[in-house]
Design an enzyme around this catalytic site. Structure first.
Site: not given
Ligand code: BGC
Length: 769
Positions: A291-292
C-alpha cells in the site's frame, strides 16, 4: 559371455545419462537449499504471526500513536521478523536491524529495506519530469542503474519508483514525479526505469527491486488537489492511466504500490477491480503489492472501512499483500485468520511472492551492507558525468528570440545572476533527491561561475524570498532537509528587489532564475495558480525593464504561468529540478557547450484556468479551430502556450517525405512509416522525431492525435536521416468502451510527423477487414 545387444547398450547409456542429470540436479538443489530456503517449506514452518509480519512494512522512523499500538518495530522483528522496513537510510542501522531479523527471529528471514530512491540516491539526477523531457529512454535506464547501484551499496534493496501516474493538471504537485501526460511516452519511460533499477531479471548484481506506483489514477485528482478523489471512466483507465503500469508489468517490475485516493469512489488500496481484476486476472501479474504509506489505516478516514479490522479485511481481500507502515495488518490479520475469516491458504498466497522476491534478490545470501564498499560506489566520477549529461539532455529551450542563447562568454564582461533559486542547492535536488543521501550539489550560480572562470565577473542578487502561503507538512519532519525561505517584511522584500535591479543595470546580461522551491511541488503541494509567486513576476518585469539582455531560467516541478515572459523575455530555459549537477549542466547549455534538445512531456498552459489540459483529447463536435461554434472559452485560449512535445534547439530541423509503406492494409498488419529529418542549421544537435496518429472513425470517438513513436537522433549540420517507425496492432489498438475490449478497427487513419504534437507534415492510410 553373450555380448550386450546394441539396444541394451543404448538403454544403459540412457540410464547413465538420466542418473547423471538427476545427480547434478540434486547437487545443485542442495547447494541452492543451503543458501535459499524453499519458500513453501518456510511457509509450512512459519506461525501465522510470522506470516502476518511478512505482510507488514514497519516504519523506520518515529511513528504516530495509532501505529505504536501495533508494537515497537524492533520487538516485532525479534519475535516475528518483518516483511520490510521503510525509510532507514543509515547503513549501520540497516545492519543492526538486519542482524536482529537474521540472527534472532524464529526463521531468520531477512528484511527488505525500502526507500524512495526516485531519481538518485547519492548522485541525484534530474527529477522524473525532467528525465522524461529528454525523450531518451536509454539515458533514463542508465541513470536509474546508477541509482540502483548506489542504493544497493547502501543497503537499500527496494525503491518506491517508478512513479507512473499520468498527470494532466499542473495544479497537482506530483506532476514532477512522473513522465507527464502521455501514455505512450509514459510507457517508454516506465520500461526504461524498470530495466535501470532491476535489470532484465530480478536479482542481478547492483540492482534493486522496483515498485510501480501509485496504482492507479492518482494523477487525475479532482481539481488537481493532492489525495482528492479521481473519477476515471473505464476506457480512460485502460487507454491512458493504466498504460505505463502495464508496460512496467511487462518489463518485469517486481512490486506495485496501491495509490491513496478513491478511484470512482473505491479507495485504490481496497479496490479489488484494480488489485485483482486488472492486475492479477487481466495482466497475470505475480509480484506483490504494497500500500502507500498508512493507506490501509486511511481506509477508515475515507469512510470506506468501519475500523482497523474492517480496513485490514478490505485491503487484504482486495489483493493488497503488504501494509506500508500503518500496522493495521499486523494488528488485525492474525486474529482474522484464527477466527476463520481468512483461510490460511490466502495468507500463504499473499506471503509467497514476498518470500520469493527476497530469495531472488539474494537477501538470504547477502543480507548485510558492506560498509567498506560504500564510498567507492558513491564517489564514482562517472556517475557525476552521467548526471551532468542528463541535465544537458533534459532541459527544454522554450524561447530563443534572435539567438539570444547561447551566451558568448568572450563577449561578456559581467553577469548578474538573479533570483531566489539561483544559489539554491537542496531545492534543485527536489524533495526525494534531497531526502536520500545526496552528495554535493552544484547550484546554478556555482555552475555559471565554474563555466566562465575569472574572466567574467559574476555577481548574485537573491531577490525576494519565496514561500508557500500554507506551509508544507514536510517541513516539520526532522529528516526532511528542505526548508522554506525565511519570511521577509515588505521593506526587506523591496530592498531585495531593488538590489537585484541595480545589479542587472550594471551588468552586461542578467540570468534570472525563478520558479518554485522544492516544497512547492511534490506530495501535498498542489496549488490553484501557476503564477511566478512571491514577487518573482514583478522582479522579472523590473529586470527586463532595465533593457539589459535577460535569460529566464525556470526551476520548478510543473509548467508555470509565463505568459508575460513568453512575449517579453528573449530566452527561456525550463530546467525543472535538475539534481546534483544542475549548475554545471545548465551552464553547459547557457554557454553553448551543449545544445538543448529536451521536449515537453506535458502541454504547457497559459494559466491554471485551462486545466486540465492535454493534447490527446477527443475531437468533440466543435473542435477549437473549427469555424462557428467551438469548444473553446470566449475569454481565453484553450490551446497551450507550448504544445506537448515542444522544445527548441540552437540549430534547426526540417521534416519531409513522410511515407507509409502501404496506403491500405489488413487489420493485424504492421506498417512502416518513414520520415526524413535534416539538420538545416549550422551546428550539431539532436532532433526528437515524433509520430502521431488519428483514427478517423470507429466504435468510439478517438483522440485528435496520439503519440505512437519517437526517436531522438543526433545530426551534424547539413546531415539528413530517414527515421522509421512501426505501426502494428500494439500501436493501432485501443480499448473500446462500446465493445469492452481491445480492438483494431478497419478505418482510415491520419499520420503526422514532426517535433511536437502540432506537427503539420501529414499522410494517411486505411485498414481493411
Ligand atoms: C508517497 C509515496 C512514497 C511513500 C513512502 C508516500 O507518502 O505517496 O510515493 O513512496 O510515501 O515514502
Amino acid at each position: 559371455m553373450p555380448q550386450p545387444t546394441s539396444k541394451f547398450r543404448l538403454s544403459l547409456l540412457l540410464f547413465q545419462f538420466i542418473a547423471l542429470i538427476a545427480l547434478a540436479q540434486f547437487a545443485v538443489s542442495s547447494l541452492y537449499a543451503q543458501s535459499h530456503p524453499n519458500p513453501k517449506d518456510l511457509l509450512r514452518q512459519m506461525t501465522v504471526e510470522e506470516k502476518v509480519a511478512q505482510l507488514s512494512q514497519l516504519p523506520g522512523f518515529p511513528i504516530p500513536e495509532f501505529l505504536q499500538q501495533a508494537g515497537n518495530p524492533e520487538d516485532i522483528i525479534r519475535k516475528y521478523g518483518a516483511g520490510s522496513v521503510l525509510w532507514v537510510p543509515e547503513p549501520k542501522q540497516i545492519n543492526r536491524l538486519q542482524h536482529i531479523a537474521v540472527d534472532e527471529s524464529p526463521h531468520h528471514v531477512p528484511i527488505l529495506f525500502g526507500l524512495d530512491v526516485i531519481h538518485g540516491y547519492h548522485t541525484i539526477f534530474p527529477s522524473p519530469i525532467a528525465m522524461a523531457s529528454s525523450w531518451d529512454p536509454q539515458l533514463v535506464e542508465s541513470a536509474q542503474a546508477v541509482a540502483a547501484r548506489e542504493a544497493r551499496a547502501g543497503g537499500i534493496a527496494w525503491t518506491f519508483a517508478p512513479m507512473l501516474d499520468i498527470a494532466r493538471d499542473a495544479r497537482w504537485g506530483r506532476m514532477v514525479e512522473g513522465a507527464g501526460e502521455d501514455p505512450y511516452l509514459g510507457a517508454a519511460i516506465a520500461r526504461a526505469q524498470v530495466l535501470g533499477f532491476q535489470g532484465t531479471q530480478l536479482g542481478a548484481p547492483d540492482k534493486v527491486l522496483a515498485c510501480a506506483k501509485h496504482f492507479a489514477g492518482y494523477g487525475a485528482a479532482d481539481g488537481g488537489r493532492d489525495y482528492d478523489s479521481s473519477y476515471i471512466p473505464e476506457e480512460q483507465m485502460w487507454n491512458t492511466y493504466l498504460v505505463p503500469f502495464k508496460a512496467a508489468a511487462d518489463a518485469g517490475v517486481g512490486s506495485f504500490m496501491s495509490a491513496y485516493m478513491d478511484l470512482n469512489d473505491v479507495p485504490a488500496s481496497g479496490n479489488r477491480w484494480l488489485l485483482h481484476d486488472v492486475l492479477r486476472d487481466a495482466w497475470k501479474y505475480n509480484g506483490f503489492v504494497v500500500s502507500d504509506a498508512s493507506a490501509v489505516h486511511s481506509l477508515i478516514t475515507h469512510g470506506f472501512a468501519r475500523d482497523g479490522q474492517d480496513a485490514a479485511m478490505k485491503a487484504f481481500s482486495a489483493g493488497l499483500n503488504m501494509d506500508m507502515a500503518s500496522g493495521t495488518y499486523f494488528k488485525y490479520l492474525t486474529a482474522e485468520v484464527k477466527a476463520g475469516h481468512i483461510p490460511m491458504k490466502e495468507i500463504d498466497d499473499a506471503v509467497l511472492p514476498i518470500l520469493e522476491t527476497k530469495i531472488r534478490l539474494g537477501l538470504f545470501e547477502h543480507p548485510y551492507v558492506d560498509e567498506a564498499r560504500i564510498p567507492d560506489v558513491l564517489n564514482n566520477p562517472q556517475s557525476q558525468e552521467l548526471a551532468r549529461t542528463a541535465v544537458q539532455r533534459s532541459v527544454v529551450l522554450l524561447r530563443n528570440e534572435q539567438n539570444a542563447l547561447p551566451l558568448n562568454k568572450a563577449q561578456i564582461k559581467s553577469i548578474a545572476v538573479i533570483g531566489p533559486l539561483a544559489d539554491a542547492e537542496s531545492d534543485v535536488l527536489d524533495m526525494w533527491g534531497a531526502m536520500t543521501k545526496p552528495g554535493p550539489t552544484v547550484s546554478i550560480l556555482q555552475g555559471i561561475k565554474n563555466k566562465v572562470g575569472d574572466t567574467v565577473q559574476v555577481e548574485f542578487a537573491h531577490g525576494p524570498n519565496i514561500r508557500r502561503d500554507i506551509p508544507s507538512f514536510f517541513e516539520n519532519i526532522p529528516f526532511v532537509p528542505i526548508k522554506e525561505q525565511p519570511k521577509q517584511s515588505p521593506e526587506e522584500k523591496q530592498k531585495a528587489m531593488d538590489d537585484a535591479v541595480d545589479l542587472a543595470k550594471k551588468s552586461d546580461v542578467a540570468i534570472v532564475v525563478l520558479g518554485e522551491i522544492a516544497l512547492m511541488s511534490g506530495e501535498a503541494a498542489s496549488r490553484s495558480s501557476l503564477k511566478l509567486s512571491g514577487g518573482q513576476e514583478e522582479l522579472l518585469e523590473a529586470v527586463v525593464a532595465t533593457g539589459k539582455p535577460v535569460v529566464l531560467v525556470l526551476v520548478n516541478g510543473r509548467p508555470l504561468d509565463i505568459s508575460w515572459a513568453s512575449e517579453h523575455v528573449p530566452a527561456i530555459l525550463e530546467t525543472w529540478y535538475s539534481g546534483s549537477q544542475a549548475g554545471n549542466g545548465i551552464a553547459d547549455i547557457l554557454f553553448g557547450d551543449a545544445n538543448p534538445a529536451g521536449h515537453l512531456p506535458v502541454s504547457w498552459p497559459h494559466n491554471s484556468a485551462e486545466l486540465p489540459l492535454y493534447y490527446n483529447h477527443t475531437l468533440t463536435q466543435a473542435p477549437e479551430d473549427a469555424p462557428g461554434f467551438t469548444s473553446r472559452y470566449w475569454d481565453a485560449l484553450s490551446t497551450p502556450l507550448y504544445p506537448f512535445g515542444f522544445g527548441l534547439s540552437y540549430t534547426t530541423f526540417n521534416y519531409d517525405n513522410l511515407q507509409v509503406n502501404r496506403k491500405e492494409a489488413k487489420v493485424g498488419s504492421t506498417l512502416d512509416v518513414a520520415v526524413d529529418v535534416a539538420n538545416t542549421g549550422s551546428r550539431a544537435g539532436d532532433a526528437v522525431v515524433q509520430l502521431y496518429i488519428h483514427q478517423r472513425a470507429g466504435s468510439a470517438s478517438r483522440p485528435v492525435r496520439q503519440l505512437k513513436g519517437f526517436q531522438r537522433v543526433n545530426l551534424q549540420p547539413g546531415a539528413k536521416q530517414t527515421i522509421h517507425f512501426k505501426l502494428g496492432p500494439d500501436e493501432l489498438q485501443y480499448w473500446s468502451p462500446a465493445l469492452k475490449k481491445w480492438i483494431v478497427e478497419p478505418e482510415a487513419f491520419d499520420v503526422w510527423a514532426g517535433d511536437n504534437a502540432q506537427a503539420k507534415l501529414h499522410t494517411e492510410f486505411s485498414l481493411t477487414q
